[in-house]
Design an enzyme around this catalytic site. Structure first.
Site, PDB file in Angstrom:
ATOM      1  N   GLY A 121       2.212  -4.983  -8.251  1.00 15.10           N
ATOM      2  CA  GLY A 121       3.179  -6.040  -8.583  1.00 15.10           C
ATOM      3  C   GLY A 121       3.797  -5.806  -9.950  1.00 15.10           C
ATOM      4  O   GLY A 121       5.003  -5.980 -10.140  1.00 15.10           O
TER       5      GLY A 121
ATOM      6  N   SER B  23      -1.216  -5.843  -4.435  1.00 16.76           N
ATOM      7  CA  SER B  23      -2.131  -5.917  -5.580  1.00 16.76           C
ATOM      8  C   SER B  23      -1.375  -6.248  -6.875  1.00 16.76           C
ATOM      9  O   SER B  23      -0.198  -5.919  -7.016  1.00 16.76           O
ATOM     10  CB  SER B  23      -2.845  -4.574  -5.751  1.00 16.76           C
ATOM     11  OG  SER B  23      -1.901  -3.567  -6.032  1.00 16.76           O
TER      12      SER B  23
ATOM     13  N   LYS C  68      10.124  -2.099   3.312  1.00 18.01           N
ATOM     14  CA  LYS C  68       9.245  -0.925   3.222  1.00 18.01           C
ATOM     15  C   LYS C  68       7.837  -1.397   3.554  1.00 18.01           C
ATOM     16  O   LYS C  68       7.138  -1.968   2.713  1.00 18.01           O
ATOM     17  CB  LYS C  68       9.305  -0.333   1.812  1.00 18.01           C
ATOM     18  CG  LYS C  68       9.082   1.174   1.719  1.00 18.01           C
ATOM     19  CD  LYS C  68       7.706   1.640   2.035  1.00 18.01           C
ATOM     20  CE  LYS C  68       6.660   1.322   1.013  1.00 18.01           C
ATOM     21  NZ  LYS C  68       5.298   1.679   1.536  1.00 18.01           N
TER      22      LYS C  68
ATOM     23  N   CYS D 252      -5.259 -12.054   1.410  1.00 21.32           N
ATOM     24  CA  CYS D 252      -4.956 -12.478   0.034  1.00 21.32           C
ATOM     25  C   CYS D 252      -5.590 -13.833  -0.252  1.00 21.32           C
ATOM     26  O   CYS D 252      -6.027 -14.097  -1.357  1.00 21.32           O
ATOM     27  CB  CYS D 252      -3.460 -12.513  -0.208  1.00 21.32           C
ATOM     28  SG  CYS D 252      -2.522 -13.222   1.130  1.00 21.32           S
TER      29      CYS D 252
HETATM   30  P1  NAI Z   1      -0.761  -1.966  -2.949  1.00 19.91           P
HETATM   31  O1  NAI Z   1      -0.433  -3.259  -3.582  1.00 19.91           O
HETATM   32  O2  NAI Z   1      -0.592  -0.750  -3.791  1.00 19.91           O
HETATM   33  O3  NAI Z   1       0.152  -1.759  -1.621  1.00 19.91           O
HETATM   34  C1  NAI Z   1       0.941  -2.747  -1.033  1.00 19.91           C
HETATM   35  C2  NAI Z   1       2.334  -2.224  -0.766  1.00 19.91           C
HETATM   36  O4  NAI Z   1       2.938  -1.781  -1.969  1.00 19.91           O
HETATM   37  C3  NAI Z   1       2.434  -1.033   0.187  1.00 19.91           C
HETATM   38  O5  NAI Z   1       3.590  -1.164   0.997  1.00 19.91           O
HETATM   39  C4  NAI Z   1       2.598   0.132  -0.747  1.00 19.91           C
HETATM   40  O6  NAI Z   1       3.241   1.232  -0.135  1.00 19.91           O
HETATM   41  C5  NAI Z   1       3.476  -0.462  -1.813  1.00 19.91           C
HETATM   42  N1  NAI Z   1       3.434   0.227  -3.121  1.00 19.91           N
HETATM   43  C6  NAI Z   1       2.375   0.857  -3.704  1.00 19.91           C
HETATM   44  N2  NAI Z   1       2.725   1.345  -4.915  1.00 19.91           N
HETATM   45  C7  NAI Z   1       4.027   1.007  -5.103  1.00 19.91           C
HETATM   46  C8  NAI Z   1       4.965   1.210  -6.169  1.00 19.91           C
HETATM   47  N3  NAI Z   1       4.643   1.874  -7.295  1.00 19.91           N
HETATM   48  N4  NAI Z   1       6.210   0.723  -6.034  1.00 19.91           N
HETATM   49  C9  NAI Z   1       6.573   0.039  -4.929  1.00 19.91           C
HETATM   50  N5  NAI Z   1       5.738  -0.178  -3.882  1.00 19.91           N
HETATM   51  C10 NAI Z   1       4.488   0.295  -3.971  1.00 19.91           C
HETATM   52  O7  NAI Z   1      -2.224  -2.083  -2.406  1.00 19.91           O
HETATM   53  P2  NAI Z   1      -3.299  -0.952  -1.974  1.00 19.91           P
HETATM   54  O8  NAI Z   1      -3.335   0.119  -2.995  1.00 19.91           O
HETATM   55  O9  NAI Z   1      -3.009  -0.546  -0.594  1.00 19.91           O
HETATM   56  O10 NAI Z   1      -4.659  -1.785  -2.006  1.00 19.91           O
HETATM   57  C11 NAI Z   1      -5.401  -1.928  -3.205  1.00 19.91           C
HETATM   58  C12 NAI Z   1      -5.866  -3.349  -3.422  1.00 19.91           C
HETATM   59  O11 NAI Z   1      -4.748  -4.211  -3.477  1.00 19.91           O
HETATM   60  C13 NAI Z   1      -6.712  -3.956  -2.318  1.00 19.91           C
HETATM   61  O12 NAI Z   1      -8.044  -3.594  -2.447  1.00 19.91           O
HETATM   62  C14 NAI Z   1      -6.503  -5.430  -2.530  1.00 19.91           C
HETATM   63  O13 NAI Z   1      -7.362  -5.925  -3.515  1.00 19.91           O
HETATM   64  C15 NAI Z   1      -5.082  -5.507  -3.009  1.00 19.91           C
HETATM   65  N6  NAI Z   1      -4.158  -5.907  -1.923  1.00 19.91           N
HETATM   66  C16 NAI Z   1      -3.815  -7.224  -1.833  1.00 19.91           C
HETATM   67  C17 NAI Z   1      -3.002  -7.653  -0.807  1.00 19.91           C
HETATM   68  C18 NAI Z   1      -2.649  -9.090  -0.675  1.00 19.91           C
HETATM   69  O14 NAI Z   1      -2.308  -9.543   0.409  1.00 19.91           O
HETATM   70  N7  NAI Z   1      -2.651  -9.852  -1.737  1.00 19.91           N
HETATM   71  C19 NAI Z   1      -2.499  -6.739   0.227  1.00 19.91           C
HETATM   72  C20 NAI Z   1      -2.881  -5.352   0.004  1.00 19.91           C
HETATM   73  C21 NAI Z   1      -3.699  -4.989  -1.026  1.00 19.91           C
END
Ligand code: NAI
Ligand code: MG
Length: 474
Positions: free
Chosen positions: A226, A222, A168, A277
């Protein structure tokens, strides 16, 4: 279109999500918005494909991955352009991401048949041995910052070990994942082995991570998401790998080769607009060189320019308006708390005002307990901290709840070893920095940065389980 059981598929509801280019905010594509029933179909397809795929000899699975790496390479320009348009990243970065993806498929194409079990001395009359077996159906939830690379590290390791996949991608960056799944079919992966479902995290992602037909979940994103994914997987007691970002320090000692360090310090936080990240978002500087390093960094930050992905400037737009506003709010909060801005970059005049641009910001003398010192910003924002001695540097480096990557800049060999051992981070670079390359290097976090390891051979262990077999032939 999603790719389910080897075929393009819309969402059963017919619902779609508009896809905008971050450089100008204009809609140029759409993707299906999957819900529970769509996830059921994809997981069922992956389950049906599993037994047969796991029985394919490891070297043949490796050949499929090697063929995929060649196809990614053959389509490099198209993939780089698509990734840049979908995420707003400079085309140069899109090309680097394709090159890394090629290396992942190549590496895992050659690695899966080199994982061996053990024979274990046991009781007289017995022979005991271990096998590494695939988990079964692996769910991969991919973020939007480096979709091509993160997909490749997940899919490469999972498929090499004989798992089947339901991926996904993020709603903001799904297009190259769909394209890679098409190329995987072209490479010869059987239908149902590499499925892609698209949609919102709270709906499609949540349904996938809590699905009873999923055997293992891997996630990058995030910490808050997680936690939600681990809770969903815990309902079925499934294993997880979590890569949850960082607040990674680079420690600059007074004896460092500053000419070598400076461009690396800048790039480590500017690459991909800071949406990395492993971004080196904190630079700790030994007091005798603090003013000099801060001054040199300020000079460079002033010259940094954000602009459209095709213009290939220092950085592109951020992924969406929400992310831009989040970064802007964190910067505004720090400013109103009195933290000093040493320099700001600019947004290019050719950048459309409808794009999600944010000019780089350099903060000096940041209090270690400030929000910008503790929380991941995920934008082009660098914080500087002076330190007094080695002990102080280690204390500051370990003073956040994250522990993903660290950089150490010193020419003192004994100190390199001492500090590298005491910094809590999954990867430590000495007189270097960067996790984007190095597909061979195990990668993952301590503390809130997550658990489990990706990349390198280590990922093959996360993507499989040990089975012990005992023969009584006494
Ligand atoms: P997010 O962690 O919510 O999104 C990443 C993935 O998780 C996307 O595919 C999203 O559709 C999925 N997702 C979101 N909610 C979910 C749930 N309840 N169950 C399963 N999958 C879910 O990140 P977001 O909201 O786009 O960004 C917010 C913050 O997260 C950023 O500002 C950053 O600090 C952090 N982030 C860190 C990343 C990294 O590489 N460590 C990558 C993306 C975001
Ligand atoms: Mg997009």
């Amino acid at each position: 279109m999603q790719i389910v059981d080897g075929k393009p598929a819309g969402a059963l509801s017919g619902e779609t999500i508009d896809i905008a280019c971050p450089s100008d905010g204009r809609v140029f594509a759409s993707i299906p918005a999957a819900a529970d029933a769509d996830i059921d179909l994809a997981v069922a397809a992956a389950r049906r494909a599993f037994e047969r795929f796991a029985a394919v000899p490891a070297f043949e699975r490796g050949r499929l991955l090697t063929r995929l790496s060649r196809l990614v390479e053959d389509n490099a320009e198209e993939l780089a352009a698509l990734e840049s348009r979908d995420t707003g990243k400079p085309v140069r970065q899109g090309r680097a991401d394709v090159a890394a993806a090629v290396r992942y498929y190549e590496f895992y194409g050659g690695a899966g048949d080199k994982i061996h079990g053990q024979t274990i001395p046991f009781l007289e009359g017995y022979t005991a041995l271990t096998l590494r077996e695939p988990h079964g159906v692996v769910a991969g939830i991919i973020p939007w910052n480096y979709p091509l690379q993160i997909l490749a590290r997940v899919a490469g390791a999972a498929l090499a070990m004989g798992n089947t996949l339901v991926v996904k991608p993020a709603e903001d960056a799904s297009l190259t994942t769909i394209r890679i799944a098409e190329l995987a079919l072209e490479a010869g992966f059987p239908a149902g082995v590499f499925n892609v479902v698209t949609g919102y995290g709270a709906k499609a992602g949540a349904a996938l991570s809590g699905h009873h037909g999923v055997d293992y979940v891997t996630f990058t994103g995030s910490p808050a998401t997680g936690t939600a994914i681990q809770q969903a997987a815990a309902r079925n007691n499934r294993g997880v790998t979590m890569e949850l970002g960082g607040k990674s320090p680079q420690i600059v000692f007074a004896d460092a080769d500053l000419d070598k360090a400076l461009p690396v310090l800048v790039n480590a936080v500017i690459q991909n607009g800071g949406q990395t990240c492993s971004a080196g978002s904190r630079v700790l500087i030994e007091r005798p060189v603090y003013e000099r390093v801060a001054g040199a960094l300020a000079e460079r930050f002033q010259k940094l320019v954000a602009g459209p992905h095709e213009a290939d400037l220092d950085l592109g737009a951020l992924i969406n308006a929400k992310q831009r506003d989040r970064v802007a709010a964190m910067v505004a909060e720090a400013e109103s708390a009195g933290i000093k801005i040493l320099a700001r970059g600019t947004v290019s005049r050719e950048a459309p005002s409808s794009g999600y641009y944010f000019a780089p910001v350099l903060f000096g003398d940041v209090p270690p307990d400030a929000t910008i010192a503790q929380e991941e910003i995920f934008g082009p924002v660098l914080s500087l901290f002076p330190f007094d001695d080695e002990e102080d540097a280690i204390r500051l480096a370990n003073s956040t709840d994250y522990g993903l990557v660290a950089g150490i800049w010193t020419l003192d060999g004994a100190r390199q070893h001492r500090v590298a051992k005491r910094v809590r981070a999954g990867q430590v670079f000495v007189n270097a920095y960067g996790a984007g390359g190095g597909v061979e290097l195990p990668f993952g976090g301590f503390k809130r940065s997550g658990h489990g390891r990706e990349k390198g051979f280590e990922a093959l262990y996360d993507m499989s389980a040990t089975k012990t077999i005992v023969f009584n032939h006494g």
